[in-house]
Design a protein around this motif. Structure first.
Motif, PDB file in Angstrom:
ATOM      1  N   TYR A 133     -18.595 -20.351  71.769  1.00  0.00           N
ATOM      2  CA  TYR A 133     -19.214 -20.327  70.213  1.00  0.00           C
ATOM      3  C   TYR A 133     -18.486 -20.317  69.104  1.00  0.00           C
ATOM      4  O   TYR A 133     -18.497 -21.287  68.394  1.00  0.00           O
ATOM      5  CB  TYR A 133     -20.307 -19.167  70.149  1.00  0.00           C
ATOM      6  N   ASP A 134     -17.416 -19.438  69.147  1.00  0.00           N
ATOM      7  CA  ASP A 134     -16.541 -19.484  67.760  1.00  0.00           C
ATOM      8  C   ASP A 134     -15.744 -20.924  67.712  1.00  0.00           C
ATOM      9  O   ASP A 134     -15.703 -21.368  66.536  1.00  0.00           O
ATOM     10  CB  ASP A 134     -15.777 -18.233  68.087  1.00  0.00           C
ATOM     11  N   THR A 135     -15.431 -21.477  68.807  1.00  0.00           N
ATOM     12  CA  THR A 135     -14.756 -22.879  68.544  1.00  0.00           C
ATOM     13  C   THR A 135     -15.660 -23.999  68.131  1.00  0.00           C
ATOM     14  O   THR A 135     -15.128 -24.723  67.702  1.00  0.00           O
ATOM     15  CB  THR A 135     -13.995 -23.050  69.924  1.00  0.00           C
ATOM     16  N   GLU A 136     -16.946 -23.769  68.615  1.00  0.00           N
ATOM     17  CA  GLU A 136     -17.887 -24.842  68.133  1.00  0.00           C
ATOM     18  C   GLU A 136     -18.111 -24.641  66.840  1.00  0.00           C
ATOM     19  O   GLU A 136     -18.271 -25.546  66.067  1.00  0.00           O
ATOM     20  CB  GLU A 136     -19.302 -24.588  68.980  1.00  0.00           C
ATOM     21  N   GLN A 137     -17.986 -23.598  66.236  1.00  0.00           N
ATOM     22  CA  GLN A 137     -18.160 -23.186  64.886  1.00  0.00           C
ATOM     23  C   GLN A 137     -16.968 -23.646  63.951  1.00  0.00           C
ATOM     24  O   GLN A 137     -17.257 -24.358  62.803  1.00  0.00           O
ATOM     25  CB  GLN A 137     -18.235 -21.845  64.406  1.00  0.00           C
ATOM     26  N   VAL A 138     -15.922 -23.906  64.558  1.00  0.00           N
ATOM     27  CA  VAL A 138     -14.667 -24.296  63.824  1.00  0.00           C
ATOM     28  C   VAL A 138     -14.849 -25.711  63.726  1.00  0.00           C
ATOM     29  O   VAL A 138     -14.151 -26.399  62.866  1.00  0.00           O
ATOM     30  CB  VAL A 138     -13.394 -23.893  64.736  1.00  0.00           C
ATOM     31  N   ILE A 139     -15.614 -26.579  64.793  1.00  0.00           N
ATOM     32  CA  ILE A 139     -15.374 -27.978  64.823  1.00  0.00           C
ATOM     33  C   ILE A 139     -16.224 -28.284  63.463  1.00  0.00           C
ATOM     34  O   ILE A 139     -15.872 -29.290  62.878  1.00  0.00           O
ATOM     35  CB  ILE A 139     -16.388 -28.550  66.122  1.00  0.00           C
ATOM     36  N   GLY A 140     -17.350 -27.573  63.044  1.00  0.00           N
ATOM     37  CA  GLY A 140     -18.000 -27.750  61.781  1.00  0.00           C
ATOM     38  C   GLY A 140     -17.202 -27.492  60.519  1.00  0.00           C
ATOM     39  O   GLY A 140     -17.093 -28.511  59.870  1.00  0.00           O
ATOM     40  N   ALA A 141     -16.277 -26.578  60.630  1.00  0.00           N
ATOM     41  CA  ALA A 141     -15.507 -26.575  59.619  1.00  0.00           C
ATOM     42  C   ALA A 141     -14.296 -27.520  59.273  1.00  0.00           C
ATOM     43  O   ALA A 141     -14.042 -27.699  58.213  1.00  0.00           O
ATOM     44  CB  ALA A 141     -14.687 -25.177  59.733  1.00  0.00           C
ATOM     45  N   VAL A 142     -14.072 -27.955  60.577  1.00  0.00           N
ATOM     46  CA  VAL A 142     -12.973 -29.056  60.452  1.00  0.00           C
ATOM     47  C   VAL A 142     -13.389 -30.482  60.273  1.00  0.00           C
ATOM     48  O   VAL A 142     -12.905 -31.165  59.722  1.00  0.00           O
ATOM     49  CB  VAL A 142     -11.919 -28.800  61.859  1.00  0.00           C
ATOM     50  N   THR A 143     -14.468 -30.734  60.981  1.00  0.00           N
ATOM     51  CA  THR A 143     -15.354 -32.266  60.870  1.00  0.00           C
ATOM     52  C   THR A 143     -16.254 -32.238  59.680  1.00  0.00           C
ATOM     53  O   THR A 143     -15.772 -32.870  58.945  1.00  0.00           O
ATOM     54  CB  THR A 143     -15.738 -32.410  62.423  1.00  0.00           C
ATOM     55  N   SER A 144     -17.316 -31.545  59.785  1.00  0.00           N
ATOM     56  CA  SER A 144     -18.400 -31.876  58.949  1.00  0.00           C
ATOM     57  C   SER A 144     -17.852 -31.463  57.422  1.00  0.00           C
ATOM     58  O   SER A 144     -18.147 -32.183  56.571  1.00  0.00           O
ATOM     59  CB  SER A 144     -19.543 -31.049  59.321  1.00  0.00           C
ATOM     60  N   ALA A 145     -17.294 -30.376  57.346  1.00  0.00           N
ATOM     61  CA  ALA A 145     -16.793 -29.742  56.141  1.00  0.00           C
ATOM     62  C   ALA A 145     -15.555 -30.595  55.405  1.00  0.00           C
ATOM     63  O   ALA A 145     -15.769 -30.940  54.179  1.00  0.00           O
ATOM     64  CB  ALA A 145     -16.567 -28.351  56.069  1.00  0.00           C
ATOM     65  N   VAL A 146     -14.790 -30.838  56.199  1.00  0.00           N
ATOM     66  CA  VAL A 146     -13.631 -31.595  55.634  1.00  0.00           C
ATOM     67  C   VAL A 146     -14.275 -33.083  55.201  1.00  0.00           C
ATOM     68  O   VAL A 146     -13.898 -33.657  54.275  1.00  0.00           O
ATOM     69  CB  VAL A 146     -12.328 -31.852  56.719  1.00  0.00           C
ATOM     70  N   LYS A 147     -14.826 -33.791  56.348  1.00  0.00           N
ATOM     71  CA  LYS A 147     -15.691 -35.002  56.109  1.00  0.00           C
ATOM     72  C   LYS A 147     -16.334 -34.899  54.611  1.00  0.00           C
ATOM     73  O   LYS A 147     -16.060 -35.861  53.836  1.00  0.00           O
ATOM     74  CB  LYS A 147     -16.447 -35.149  57.136  1.00  0.00           C
ATOM     75  N   THR A 148     -17.289 -33.941  54.486  1.00  0.00           N
ATOM     76  CA  THR A 148     -18.249 -33.757  53.302  1.00  0.00           C
ATOM     77  C   THR A 148     -17.220 -33.644  52.064  1.00  0.00           C
ATOM     78  O   THR A 148     -17.192 -34.080  51.069  1.00  0.00           O
ATOM     79  CB  THR A 148     -18.978 -32.851  53.575  1.00  0.00           C
ATOM     80  N   LEU A 149     -16.200 -32.696  52.365  1.00  0.00           N
ATOM     81  CA  LEU A 149     -15.439 -32.337  50.979  1.00  0.00           C
ATOM     82  C   LEU A 149     -14.654 -33.624  50.493  1.00  0.00           C
ATOM     83  O   LEU A 149     -14.477 -33.705  49.236  1.00  0.00           O
ATOM     84  CB  LEU A 149     -14.317 -31.351  51.253  1.00  0.00           C
ATOM     85  N   LEU A 150     -14.147 -34.359  51.585  1.00  0.00           N
ATOM     86  CA  LEU A 150     -13.393 -35.618  51.099  1.00  0.00           C
ATOM     87  C   LEU A 150     -14.113 -36.661  50.653  1.00  0.00           C
ATOM     88  O   LEU A 150     -13.871 -37.328  49.595  1.00  0.00           O
ATOM     89  CB  LEU A 150     -12.493 -35.961  52.493  1.00  0.00           C
ATOM     90  N   ARG A 151     -15.314 -36.999  51.407  1.00  0.00           N
ATOM     91  CA  ARG A 151     -16.173 -38.189  51.154  1.00  0.00           C
ATOM     92  C   ARG A 151     -16.838 -37.853  49.788  1.00  0.00           C
ATOM     93  O   ARG A 151     -16.750 -38.705  48.783  1.00  0.00           O
ATOM     94  CB  ARG A 151     -16.981 -38.416  52.223  1.00  0.00           C
ATOM     95  N   GLU A 152     -17.447 -36.766  50.025  1.00  0.00           N
ATOM     96  CA  GLU A 152     -18.340 -36.462  48.750  1.00  0.00           C
ATOM     97  C   GLU A 152     -17.442 -36.179  47.447  1.00  0.00           C
ATOM     98  O   GLU A 152     -17.605 -36.369  46.278  1.00  0.00           O
ATOM     99  CB  GLU A 152     -19.574 -35.513  49.064  1.00  0.00           C
ATOM    100  N   GLY A 153     -16.422 -35.492  47.804  1.00  0.00           N
ATOM    101  CA  GLY A 153     -15.268 -35.132  46.744  1.00  0.00           C
ATOM    102  C   GLY A 153     -14.981 -36.464  45.859  1.00  0.00           C
ATOM    103  O   GLY A 153     -15.087 -36.328  44.680  1.00  0.00           O
ATOM    104  N   PHE A 154     -14.562 -37.106  46.637  1.00  0.00           N
ATOM    105  CA  PHE A 154     -13.919 -38.609  46.085  1.00  0.00           C
ATOM    106  C   PHE A 154     -15.011 -39.195  45.212  1.00  0.00           C
ATOM    107  O   PHE A 154     -14.778 -39.868  44.160  1.00  0.00           O
ATOM    108  CB  PHE A 154     -13.466 -39.429  47.133  1.00  0.00           C
ATOM    109  N   THR A 155     -16.243 -39.149  46.007  1.00  0.00           N
ATOM    110  CA  THR A 155     -17.449 -39.949  45.352  1.00  0.00           C
ATOM    111  C   THR A 155     -17.650 -39.257  43.864  1.00  0.00           C
ATOM    112  O   THR A 155     -17.914 -40.014  42.900  1.00  0.00           O
ATOM    113  CB  THR A 155     -18.679 -39.887  46.105  1.00  0.00           C
ATOM    114  N   VAL A 156     -17.790 -37.957  43.694  1.00  0.00           N
ATOM    115  CA  VAL A 156     -17.814 -37.384  42.514  1.00  0.00           C
ATOM    116  C   VAL A 156     -16.801 -37.593  41.441  1.00  0.00           C
ATOM    117  O   VAL A 156     -17.106 -37.952  40.401  1.00  0.00           O
ATOM    118  CB  VAL A 156     -17.982 -35.809  42.735  1.00  0.00           C
TER     119      VAL A 156
END
Length: 586
Positions: A133-156
């Motif tokens: 479970y804990d490592t699955e949560q890390v996937i979100g922080a590394v993939t979804s979070a970084v993806k959104t931070l980079l993509r949407e951050g650059f967009t903003v």
């Protein structure tokens, strides 16, 4: 912000950067992802600029001249953006999976290196929850979070840059809302982190109850424990559900609040843009493009606030993982080589206390076993017999005094070399979900030949039943040997010890699960195995250890008598009393 809040925020940033450190080995994939997200983000202001161009073309009446160019430009923008999306998403997913793989293998390496006391304190379900479970949560922080931070951050950044280029005065007024959004996000972050920890603990509780019920399913069925276990599981699952719903409530409120704040800023912006003094220098196309760019900010701003919950879940999970990874391993500072032990064992003024307990399990033990001799440890349950044996392979370290092998403290030997000299057959047989051959030729023995495995099985009186199985040595035994009888499991364990051929042998109730006929045959095999080996035998049935060279009676952590069978009977003390009692019962 209070001092504790600032400390928690700094701690969260430190944990997240440590987590991102696992990306280092995949730096080229990370650069490709960043390139992809830059390509995607650059197309948002490009769309706004294209919208300006369309409005200006319509206003100027030059439509026919741009009839092919504008549709081609639209296709080009979306093709470029699609390529960027693929590069960013695919390579970020590869990075995330590698990070989780690295974390899980690192955690497992740590797991097998932890001292035995850790396993006694930590339920197995909680450990499995960390690995899954804990490592699955890390996937979100590394993939979804970084993806959104980079993509949407650059967009903003791109859209704000375009707005500043079009009308910097209006843009600066729009930026005044950002501190308010930051406050909302900051509050939500603290709550997300706290709730994520609660969810992790609740998930561990669910795993604990389920794991215990699965392992003890026979006891649950026979003793009617279904209702009790159902209530335990229901409570653990309900704790998890309530924590999850609190998280969802916070997330559900966070998103519309931020969206409404952006909407207020957008409404104020349009009101100001309609002021002739502020928009006097703007063409119709500039005005429409500016409002369009401001409207486009709503989606990335919403996603950037939404990512906060995923990020905080990942940070809470990473904190739990790193606390586990940073745990102290077994102390292994031995440097003295032990290529082949003779087998002299001595407990010298030895005392031992289990971690987190108040009393000594062993107190002032003094005993010597010469090489090749057999020591039998007898006495009531809980007296300290197994503890004396468990100290030899350093499953625990002595609290006071010394334990010597070949006249050297065992802490001077590297753990791997020390344990390679010891074979163990204990009461609770451990078999792995593999073939019989894999369980006999296990660990150090995996390179043993087929004939050596067969000879060990014959010596353990196991070959007869192995031959009768459909797959022979290749028969899969199931989890912990569930497909074999108790006696068969015991004989597989004895065959494993015979194959190891170690100079020191520990037998902890090695014949306890056997019927009388099998026990007699196994005892003969053990008698052969014990020749020219230092053997520590723990037994409740005294008839199995009457030929031992030394018999020690252990009671309340001390040795109250020692000597040969005849000598102890002659003393007419504790051993004679135990022997007489068993003889009468038989």
């Amino acid at each position: 912000m209070s001092q504790s809040d600032a400390k928690n925020a700094a701690s969260g940033v430190k944990i997240y950067f440590r987590l991102l450190g696992y990306i280092r080995s995949s730096w080229w994939m990370f650069l490709l992802s960043i390139l992809g997200y830059l390509m995607y983000s650059a197309m948002e202001p490009a769309l706004a600029a294209l919208l300006k161009h369309i409005v200006d073309v319509v206003s100027s009446g030059t439509i026919s001249e741009n009839r092919i160019l504008i549709p081609a430009a639209i296709l080009g923008v979306f093709l470029f953006r699609g390529t960027g999306t693929f590069l960013g998403s695919y390579f970020m997913a590869k990075i995330a999976n590698k990070v989780v793989y690295d974390l899980r293998t690192t955690m497992f390496d740590k797991l097998v290196a932890l001292p035995s006391s850790y396993y006694n304190d930590m339920p197995s379900g909680r450990l499995l929850s960390k690995l899954t479970y804990d490592t699955e949560q890390v996937i979100g922080a590394v993939t979804s979070a970084v993806k959104t931070l980079l993509r949407e951050g650059f967009t903003v950044i791109g859209l704000l840059g375009y707005m500043l280029y079009t009308n910097w005065k209006l843009s600066l007024l729009f930026l005044l809302i950002i501190p308010v959004i930051g406050f909302v996000v900051s509050y939500a972050s603290k709550r997300f982190r706290k709730l994520s920890k609660n969810i992790q603990n609740a998930m561990g509780g669910v795993s604990d109850v389920a794991s215990e019920s699965i392992k003890g399913q026979e006891v649950v069925k026979i003793f009617g424990g279904f209702e009790y276990e159902r209530q335990r599981f229901s409570k653990a699952a309900d704790d998890n559900r309530r924590s999850q719903m609190k998280m969802e409530l916070t997330k559900a409120l966070n998103i519309p609040v931020v969206q409404f704040l952006v909407a207020i800023a957008l409404a104020v912006l349009i009101w100001l843009a309609l002021d002739p003094n502020l928009s006097a220098q703007m063409s119709a196309g500039d005005f429409v493009a500016f409002i369009g760019a401001a409207g486009m900010l709503s989606k990335p701003a919403r996603q950037l606030t939404d990512v906060n919950s995923i990020l905080q879940k990942g940070i809470a999970a990473a904190q739990s993982i790193f606390e586990f990874i940073d745990m102290t391993e077994e102390v292994d500072q031995g440097t003295k080589a032990l290529p082949k032990a003779q087998g002299n064992i001595e407990w010298r003024d030895l005392s031992f206390q289990y971690p987190n307990t108040d009393r000594l399990a062993l107190n002032g033990i003094n005993l010597t076993v010469p090489a090749g001799k057999t020591l039998a440890l007898v006495g009531r349950s809980g007296g300290g017999k197994s503890t004396m044996a468990n100290l030899i392979p350093r499953l625990y370290d002595v609290t006071d005094g010394e334990l010597l092998i070949d006249d050297h403290d065992i802490r001077q030997y590297p753990l791997r070399e020390l344990r390679s000299q010891i074979a163990l057959v204990n009461q609770n047989v451990v078999l792995f979900n593999g073939s019989i051959r894999d369980n006999i030729a296990y660990g150090y023995l995996r390179d043993a030949s087929e004939q050596e495995v067969i000879e060990a099985a014959k010596a353990a009186n196991a070959w007869e039943f192995i031959q009768e199985l459909d797959q022979g040595l290749n028969t899969v035994v199931g989890e912990n040997g569930v497909l074999l009888s108790g006696g068969q499991r015991q004989r597989i364990a004895i065959a494993r010890a015979i194959l190891k051929n170690a100079p020191i042998l520990i037998l902890d109730e090695a014949t306890s699960a056997l019927d009388t006929e099998s026990e007699r045959a196994i005892q003969q095999a053990l008698d052969t195995l014990m020749k020219n080996r230092t053997t520590i035998a723990i037994a409740h049935r005294l008839s199995t250890i009457e030929n031992a060279d030394i018999i020690a009676v252990v009671d309340h952590g001390t040795i109250i008598e020692s000597g040969s069978h005849a000598e102890l009977l002659e003393l007419n003390g504790a051993y004679a009393g135990l022997h007489q009692k068993q003889f009468s019962e038989e």
